[in-house]
Design a protein around this motif. Structure first.
Motif, short mmCIF file in Angstrom:
data_model
loop_
_atom_site.label_atom_id
_atom_site.label_comp_id
_atom_site.label_asym_id
_atom_site.label_seq_id
_atom_site.Cartn_x
_atom_site.Cartn_y
_atom_site.Cartn_z
N SER A 179 0.84 -1.20 0.00
CA SER A 179 0.00 0.00 0.00
C SER A 179 0.88 1.25 0.00
N LEU A 180 0.34 2.32 -0.57
CA LEU A 180 1.02 3.61 -0.60
C LEU A 180 0.52 4.44 0.57
N ASN A 181 1.46 5.03 1.29
CA ASN A 181 1.13 5.89 2.43
C ASN A 181 1.82 7.23 2.18
N ILE A 182 1.01 8.22 1.87
CA ILE A 182 1.51 9.44 1.22
C ILE A 182 1.49 10.62 2.18
N PHE A 183 2.65 11.27 2.29
CA PHE A 183 2.80 12.43 3.16
C PHE A 183 3.25 13.62 2.32
N ARG A 184 2.53 14.73 2.47
CA ARG A 184 2.89 15.96 1.78
C ARG A 184 3.70 16.83 2.71
N GLU A 185 4.66 17.56 2.15
CA GLU A 185 5.52 18.41 2.95
C GLU A 185 5.51 19.83 2.41
N TYR A 186 5.40 20.79 3.33
CA TYR A 186 5.51 22.20 2.96
C TYR A 186 6.18 22.94 4.11
N GLN A 187 7.35 23.49 3.81
CA GLN A 187 8.13 24.22 4.81
C GLN A 187 8.35 23.39 6.08
N ARG A 188 8.74 22.14 5.86
CA ARG A 188 9.05 21.20 6.93
C ARG A 188 7.86 20.85 7.81
N MET A 189 6.67 21.09 7.31
CA MET A 189 5.45 20.66 7.98
C MET A 189 4.82 19.56 7.14
N PHE A 190 4.31 18.51 7.80
CA PHE A 190 3.78 17.36 7.08
C PHE A 190 2.27 17.23 7.27
N SER A 191 1.63 16.68 6.26
CA SER A 191 0.23 16.30 6.35
C SER A 191 0.09 14.93 5.71
N VAL A 192 -0.95 14.21 6.09
CA VAL A 192 -1.20 12.88 5.55
C VAL A 192 -2.15 13.02 4.37
N SER A 193 -1.68 12.62 3.19
CA SER A 193 -2.52 12.68 1.99
C SER A 193 -3.22 11.38 1.68
N GLY A 194 -2.63 10.28 2.13
CA GLY A 194 -3.25 8.98 1.84
C GLY A 194 -2.69 7.90 2.73
N LEU A 195 -3.55 7.00 3.17
CA LEU A 195 -3.15 5.88 4.02
C LEU A 195 -3.73 4.60 3.42
N ASN A 196 -2.88 3.59 3.25
CA ASN A 196 -3.31 2.32 2.65
C ASN A 196 -3.92 2.53 1.26
N VAL A 197 -3.31 3.39 0.47
CA VAL A 197 -3.79 3.64 -0.89
C VAL A 197 -3.38 2.47 -1.78
N MET A 198 -4.33 1.91 -2.51
CA MET A 198 -4.03 0.80 -3.41
C MET A 198 -5.16 0.66 -4.42
N HIS A 199 -4.97 -0.23 -5.35
CA HIS A 199 -5.96 -0.44 -6.40
C HIS A 199 -7.30 -0.84 -5.77
N PRO A 200 -8.42 -0.25 -6.23
CA PRO A 200 -9.72 -0.55 -5.60
C PRO A 200 -10.06 -2.03 -5.53
N SER A 201 -9.60 -2.82 -6.47
CA SER A 201 -9.92 -4.25 -6.47
C SER A 201 -9.38 -4.96 -5.24
N ARG A 202 -8.32 -4.42 -4.64
CA ARG A 202 -7.70 -5.08 -3.50
C ARG A 202 -8.51 -4.96 -2.23
N PHE A 203 -9.43 -4.04 -2.15
CA PHE A 203 -10.23 -3.88 -0.94
C PHE A 203 -11.22 -5.03 -0.75
N ASP A 204 -11.45 -5.79 -1.81
CA ASP A 204 -12.33 -6.94 -1.72
C ASP A 204 -11.55 -8.24 -1.49
N GLN A 205 -10.23 -8.10 -1.32
CA GLN A 205 -9.39 -9.26 -1.16
C GLN A 205 -8.76 -9.27 0.22
N ASP A 206 -8.10 -10.38 0.54
CA ASP A 206 -7.31 -10.47 1.76
C ASP A 206 -6.03 -9.68 1.56
N TRP A 207 -5.82 -8.66 2.38
CA TRP A 207 -4.61 -7.84 2.23
C TRP A 207 -3.34 -8.66 2.41
#
Length: 207
Positions: A179-207
């Motif tokens: 899974s992709l876990n995406i953090f954005r950075e601006y002036q050394r400050m972070f925010s969470v843009s995405g957690l456990n991002v993956m192809h939609p088909s995988r949400f119906d499967q066993d991770w």
């Protein structure tokens, strides 16, 4: 504004066998793990990746190589992305550890002394090395999208520096394989843009 994209390795043999592998060499991706890594590679194709750094552990390195090949980006190995040193628990089945030592994962996130006494790397130590490579990425790749291929707890360590999570929250949070876990950075400050991002088909499967 750039993104630092933490990618957990695809499913590996230790995941299916429920063994705490730690830094044990020679544990490959499963066929399913290879497919997961390929899906992540295709997902990243649209994100203009400029660099890929990887843990030296085989399951992470193989995932990074699949992503790098698909996106024509070379993979650089960085020890700071390595899996936890599991100390005396290395190679033990989860059920055996729980029956003999209780919930060692909660003890790990709580920072209990029993963890260090068994030779396990502490969560604070993981945070320190993960933030070290993040600082270097910000310095060397300003405003770029960079992928860091690693393991579950280094990703949790990054998340815990941004979001106030209790040990129970950290224990219950599962970072899915590949899974992709995406953090954005601006002036050394972070925010969470995405957690456990993956192809939609995988949400119906066993991770």
């Amino acid at each position: 504004m750039g993104s630092i994209i933490f990618l957990r390795h695809g499913q590996a043999k230790n995941n299916t066998e429920r063994i705490l592998a730690g830094r044990t060499p020679g544990i490959p991706l499963t066929d399913k793990g290879v497919d997961q890594a390929q899906k992540a590679a295709e997902f990243l194709e649209h994100m203009n990746i400029s660099a890929i750094y990887s843990s030296p552990i085989e399951r992470a390195k193989n995932t990074a190589e699949i992503v790098g090949k698909h996106n024509s980006v070379d993979v650089r190995i960085d020890e700071r992305l390595i899996e936890l040193d599991m100390g005396k628990f290395t190679g033990m089945p989860y059920d055996e550890i729980f029956s003999s030592h209780g919930n060692v994962f909660m003890k790990f996130y709580n920072g209990e002394l029993e963890i260090a006494h068994n030779g396990v790397e502490t969560f604070d130590q993981v945070k320190k090395r993960v933030l070290g490579i993040v600082d270097d990425v910000l310095e060397n790749h300003p405003d770029e999208n960079v992928v860091l291929v690693t393991h579950m707890d280094p990703i949790k360590a990054m998340l815990a520096t941004i979001v106030d999570l209790s040990p129970k929250n950290l224990y219950e949070l599962i970072i899915a394989n590949a899974s992709l876990n995406i953090f954005r950075e601006y002036q050394r400050m972070f925010s969470v843009s995405g957690l456990n991002v993956m192809h939609p088909s995988r949400f119906d499967q066993d991770w």
